[in-house]
Scaffold this motif. Structure first.
Motif, PDB file in Angstrom:
ATOM      1  N   ILE A  76      -1.548   2.814   3.588  1.00 32.28           N
ATOM      2  CA  ILE A  76      -0.560   3.156   2.555  1.00 32.28           C
ATOM      3  C   ILE A  76      -0.855   2.618   1.178  1.00 32.28           C
ATOM      4  O   ILE A  76      -1.173   1.349   1.140  1.00 32.28           O
ATOM      5  CB  ILE A  76       0.786   2.613   3.189  1.00 32.28           C
ATOM      6  N   LEU A  77      -0.615   3.132   0.283  1.00 33.95           N
ATOM      7  CA  LEU A  77      -0.757   2.814  -1.272  1.00 33.95           C
ATOM      8  C   LEU A  77       0.818   2.853  -1.746  1.00 33.95           C
ATOM      9  O   LEU A  77       1.447   3.666  -1.685  1.00 33.95           O
ATOM     10  CB  LEU A  77      -1.728   3.406  -2.011  1.00 33.95           C
ATOM     11  N   PHE A  78       0.880   2.001  -2.537  1.00 36.92           N
ATOM     12  CA  PHE A  78       2.335   1.502  -3.440  1.00 36.92           C
ATOM     13  C   PHE A  78       1.990   1.671  -4.627  1.00 36.92           C
ATOM     14  O   PHE A  78       1.193   0.774  -5.313  1.00 36.92           O
ATOM     15  CB  PHE A  78       2.790   0.077  -2.940  1.00 36.92           C
ATOM     16  N   GLU A  83       0.669   2.960 -11.700  1.00 35.40           N
ATOM     17  CA  GLU A  83      -0.459   2.312 -11.108  1.00 35.40           C
ATOM     18  C   GLU A  83      -0.032   1.836  -9.611  1.00 35.40           C
ATOM     19  O   GLU A  83       0.780   1.610  -9.138  1.00 35.40           O
ATOM     20  CB  GLU A  83      -0.334   0.978 -11.970  1.00 35.40           C
ATOM     21  N   LYS A  84      -1.453   1.600  -9.006  1.00 30.48           N
ATOM     22  CA  LYS A  84      -1.459   1.046  -7.681  1.00 30.48           C
ATOM     23  C   LYS A  84      -1.042  -0.370  -7.681  1.00 30.48           C
ATOM     24  O   LYS A  84      -1.666  -1.172  -8.306  1.00 30.48           O
ATOM     25  CB  LYS A  84      -2.785   1.451  -7.052  1.00 30.48           C
ATOM     26  N   ILE A  85       0.017  -0.908  -6.961  1.00 31.24           N
ATOM     27  CA  ILE A  85       0.285  -2.013  -7.259  1.00 31.24           C
ATOM     28  C   ILE A  85      -0.115  -2.822  -5.727  1.00 31.24           C
ATOM     29  O   ILE A  85      -0.414  -4.138  -5.819  1.00 31.24           O
ATOM     30  CB  ILE A  85       2.147  -2.125  -7.139  1.00 31.24           C
ATOM     31  N   ASP A  86       0.175  -2.161  -4.683  1.00 29.85           N
ATOM     32  CA  ASP A  86      -0.166  -2.785  -3.337  1.00 29.85           C
ATOM     33  C   ASP A  86      -0.936  -1.825  -2.348  1.00 29.85           C
ATOM     34  O   ASP A  86      -0.835  -0.739  -2.572  1.00 29.85           O
ATOM     35  CB  ASP A  86       0.987  -3.511  -2.662  1.00 29.85           C
ATOM     36  N   GLU A  96       7.877  -4.896   7.325  1.00 29.93           N
ATOM     37  CA  GLU A  96       6.839  -5.008   6.203  1.00 29.93           C
ATOM     38  C   GLU A  96       6.710  -4.192   5.336  1.00 29.93           C
ATOM     39  O   GLU A  96       6.621  -4.592   4.083  1.00 29.93           O
ATOM     40  CB  GLU A  96       5.513  -5.038   7.118  1.00 29.93           C
ATOM     41  N   ILE A  97       7.062  -2.902   5.380  1.00 27.09           N
ATOM     42  CA  ILE A  97       7.097  -2.050   4.378  1.00 27.09           C
ATOM     43  C   ILE A  97       8.555  -2.153   3.221  1.00 27.09           C
ATOM     44  O   ILE A  97       8.239  -2.063   2.113  1.00 27.09           O
ATOM     45  CB  ILE A  97       7.186  -0.440   5.116  1.00 27.09           C
ATOM     46  N   ARG A  98       9.609  -2.545   3.965  1.00 33.26           N
ATOM     47  CA  ARG A  98      10.674  -2.952   3.396  1.00 33.26           C
ATOM     48  C   ARG A  98      10.618  -4.002   2.385  1.00 33.26           C
ATOM     49  O   ARG A  98      10.937  -3.954   1.157  1.00 33.26           O
ATOM     50  CB  ARG A  98      11.807  -3.180   4.300  1.00 33.26           C
ATOM     51  N   LYS A  99      10.011  -5.078   2.838  1.00 30.61           N
ATOM     52  CA  LYS A  99       9.485  -6.197   2.130  1.00 30.61           C
ATOM     53  C   LYS A  99       8.793  -5.909   0.845  1.00 30.61           C
ATOM     54  O   LYS A  99       9.163  -6.271  -0.460  1.00 30.61           O
ATOM     55  CB  LYS A  99       8.707  -7.230   2.745  1.00 30.61           C
ATOM     56  N   LYS A 100       7.768  -5.077   0.900  1.00 33.29           N
ATOM     57  CA  LYS A 100       6.907  -4.423  -0.117  1.00 33.29           C
ATOM     58  C   LYS A 100       7.591  -3.652  -1.070  1.00 33.29           C
ATOM     59  O   LYS A 100       7.635  -3.818  -2.364  1.00 33.29           O
ATOM     60  CB  LYS A 100       5.416  -3.846   0.303  1.00 33.29           C
ATOM     61  N   VAL A 103      10.290  -5.827  -3.286  1.00 31.06           N
ATOM     62  CA  VAL A 103       9.611  -6.491  -4.450  1.00 31.06           C
ATOM     63  C   VAL A 103       9.330  -5.391  -5.620  1.00 31.06           C
ATOM     64  O   VAL A 103       9.591  -5.727  -6.911  1.00 31.06           O
ATOM     65  CB  VAL A 103       8.318  -6.981  -4.050  1.00 31.06           C
ATOM     66  N   LEU A 104       9.032  -3.834  -4.970  1.00 31.39           N
ATOM     67  CA  LEU A 104       8.664  -3.227  -5.999  1.00 31.39           C
ATOM     68  C   LEU A 104       9.850  -2.638  -6.725  1.00 31.39           C
ATOM     69  O   LEU A 104       9.823  -2.421  -8.112  1.00 31.39           O
ATOM     70  CB  LEU A 104       7.941  -1.890  -5.391  1.00 31.39           C
ATOM     71  N   ILE A 105      10.856  -2.485  -6.074  1.00 29.88           N
ATOM     72  CA  ILE A 105      12.097  -2.023  -6.644  1.00 29.88           C
ATOM     73  C   ILE A 105      12.649  -3.002  -7.844  1.00 29.88           C
ATOM     74  O   ILE A 105      13.207  -2.722  -8.976  1.00 29.88           O
ATOM     75  CB  ILE A 105      13.386  -1.704  -5.599  1.00 29.88           C
ATOM     76  N   ILE A 106      12.706  -4.428  -7.271  1.00 30.46           N
ATOM     77  CA  ILE A 106      13.324  -5.443  -8.321  1.00 30.46           C
ATOM     78  C   ILE A 106      12.418  -5.816  -9.168  1.00 30.46           C
ATOM     79  O   ILE A 106      12.692  -5.858 -10.471  1.00 30.46           O
ATOM     80  CB  ILE A 106      13.266  -6.592  -7.541  1.00 30.46           C
ATOM     81  N   SER A 107      10.953  -5.752  -9.195  1.00 29.12           N
ATOM     82  CA  SER A 107      10.196  -5.873 -10.215  1.00 29.12           C
ATOM     83  C   SER A 107      10.115  -4.868 -11.494  1.00 29.12           C
ATOM     84  O   SER A 107      10.530  -3.725 -11.349  1.00 29.12           O
ATOM     85  CB  SER A 107       8.632  -6.038  -9.832  1.00 29.12           C
TER      86      SER A 107
END
Length: 107
Positions: A76-78, A83-86, A96-100, A103-107
């Motif tokens: 899985i790429l985020f 830009e690829k972040i994670d 695990e997916i929710r945590k990532k 972070v993406l939504i907040i940042s």
């Protein structure tokens, strides 16, 4: 519902998205990919207004798979802001997916 993309549509989807994107690199013969697919379907429904979840078949789309060095599936790429972040290799839990994603939504 998770959208299927390919080598030709990948750039357009990444560039035009106005929210974070989860890209699932998978293959139909891969049992762990099928497990992850149901998890991502749940995540896609839960985050439908905040995140775009797409999948790309590595057997049919070698260009993008090679470009991102996909050597193991599922991967899985985020992405955020083009830009690829994670990334995550292997089956991930929903938590695990929710945590990532959080972070993406907040940042």
């Amino acid at each position: 519902m998770i959208q299927e993309i390919n080598d030709e549509s990948f750039e357009k989807v990444i560039i035009s998205a106005n929210k974070p994107i989860v890209v699932d690199f998978w293959a139909p013969w891969c049992a762990p990919c099928r497990t992850l697919s149901s998890i991502l379907e749940d995540v896609s429904n839960e985050y439908k207004d905040k995140v775009l979840v797409v999948k790309i078949n590595v057997d049919k789309n070698p260009k993008i798979s090679s470009r991102y060095g996909i050597r193991s599936i599922p991967t899985i790429l985020f992405f955020k802001n083009r830009e690829k972040i994670d990334m995550h290799i292997g089956v991930a839990t929903k938590e695990e997916i929710r945590k990532k994603l959080d972070v993406l939504i907040i940042s």
